[in-house]
Design an enzyme around this catalytic site. Structure first.
Site, PDB file in Angstrom:
ATOM      1  CG  ASP A   4       0.546   0.592  -1.652  1.00  0.00           C
ATOM      2  OD1 ASP A   4       0.346   0.950  -2.827  1.00  0.00           O
ATOM      3  OD2 ASP A   4      -0.304  -0.054  -1.002  1.00  0.00           O
ATOM      4  CB  CYS A  68       2.036   1.012  -5.491  1.00  0.00           C
ATOM      5  SG  CYS A  68       0.555   1.739  -6.216  1.00  0.00           S
ATOM      6  CB  CYS A 182      -4.154  -3.839  -6.887  1.00  0.00           C
ATOM      7  SG  CYS A 182      -4.335  -2.701  -5.487  1.00  0.00           S
TER       8      CYS A 182
HETATM    9  N1  DGL Z   1      -1.846  -0.732  -3.927  1.00  0.00           N
HETATM   10  C1  DGL Z   1      -1.971   0.017  -5.137  1.00  0.00           C
HETATM   11  C2  DGL Z   1      -1.606  -0.839  -6.348  1.00  0.00           C
HETATM   12  O1  DGL Z   1      -0.866  -1.794  -6.231  1.00  0.00           O
HETATM   13  C3  DGL Z   1      -3.264   0.711  -5.449  1.00  0.00           C
HETATM   14  C4  DGL Z   1      -4.175   1.211  -4.413  1.00  0.00           C
HETATM   15  C5  DGL Z   1      -4.759   2.561  -4.747  1.00  0.00           C
HETATM   16  O2  DGL Z   1      -5.662   2.680  -5.605  1.00  0.00           O
HETATM   17  O3  DGL Z   1      -4.260   3.521  -4.156  1.00  0.00           O
HETATM   18  O4  DGL Z   1      -2.015  -0.559  -7.450  1.00  0.00           O
END
Ligand code: DGL
Length: 257
Positions: A4, A68, A182
């Site tokens: 991530d 992610c 997210c």
């Molecule tokens: N954790 C990431 C996702 O699932 C996003 C976080 C970020 O903007 O870096 O989209």
């Protein structure tokens, strides 16, 4: 290996641990490039496959999970073409949300990059036809989740803004199901629930991803040596603030990459 941009993927790691308690997992936080959600498609397409290529060469995992939504909805197919091992992606949980909603009004919170992806349009067309999918970009929730893990206070206005961003759109008052698109957002699910006021159910993909990882590694034997390490890109300047949260997930030290 789980990747991530920061610690959002820990929500996926927790579910993977439940189904594969003996599997050694290397958790990678690409802090040098956080936040992914504020980057362009080109930047993500350039960054994620290259980084994963280097990581795979170095650590030789048997499977990679992109924990992610932003990286998966933009770069999953490029990563699959570039790397010769199973790649599990994170897909916004629109399908389960469509099955759960009673009102037909579904909210979707994600990063700015995720909510504009054709990948999301396609999921909507395939699984939520006849429903209303209301999207809102909530990048501040990424920072809020990162701050919470460091034990830092977070202004509740951040959660109120995210809830209002959905509720203020046409049909928003009827939302009964919210996709947390997210991986950072389940870390602040309680705060979001409080901010919504109206009863809503939150849906995300972590359990489904864990099931997929378990399925793809079925029959393989694992030897997990404890404690485990994580890999961070970028500066490790506030590692001491993060250590207690990392320990909860069985991560005892961090390598810089
Ligand atoms: N954790 C990431 C996702 O699932 C996003 C976080 C970020 O903007 O870096 O989209």
């Amino acid at each position: 290996m789980l990747l991530d941009s920061g610690l959002g993927g820990l929500t996926v790691l927790a579910e993977v641990r439940k189904v594969l308690p003996n599997a050694p997992v290397i958790y990678v936080a690409d802090y040098a490039a956080l936040p992914y959600g504020e980057k362009t498609e080109r930047q993500i397409e350039a960054r994620v496959p290259t980084l994963l290529g280097r990581l795979v060469e170095r650590y030789r995992p048997r499977l990679v999970t992109i924990a992610c939504n932003t990286a998966s909805t933009i770069a999953l197919s490029t990563v699959r073409e570039a790397l010769d091992l199973p790649i599990v992606g994170t897909v916004p949980a629109i399908k389960p949300a469509a099955a759960l909603t009673k009102t037909g009004s579904i909210g979707l919170l994600g990063t700015a990059a995720t909510i504009r992806q054709a990948y999301v349009d396609n999921l909507e067309a395939e699984f939520a036809a006849g429903k209303r999918l209301i999207r809102h970009a909530a990048p501040a929730l990424v920072q809020a989740a990162e701050a919470k893990l460091r034990g830092q206070p977070v202004d509740p206005a951040v959660f109120a803004e995210a809830a209002e961003g959905l509720r203020s759109q046409p049909g928003g008052q009827d939302i009964d199901t919210v996709v947390l698109a997210c991986t950072h957002f389940p870390l602040v699910e309680d705060e979001l629930r409080a901010a919504f006021g109206q009863p809503v159910q939150f849906v995300h993909g972590a359990q489904g991803i864990a099931r997929r990882v378990e399925h793809l590694t079925r029959g393989q034997s694992f030897l997990r040596t404890l404690p485990e390490f994580a890999v961070f890109t970028g500066d490790l300047y506030d590692l001491s603030a993060l250590s207690p949260a990392l320990k909860v997930y069985g991560i005892d030290h961090v390598d810089r990459f």
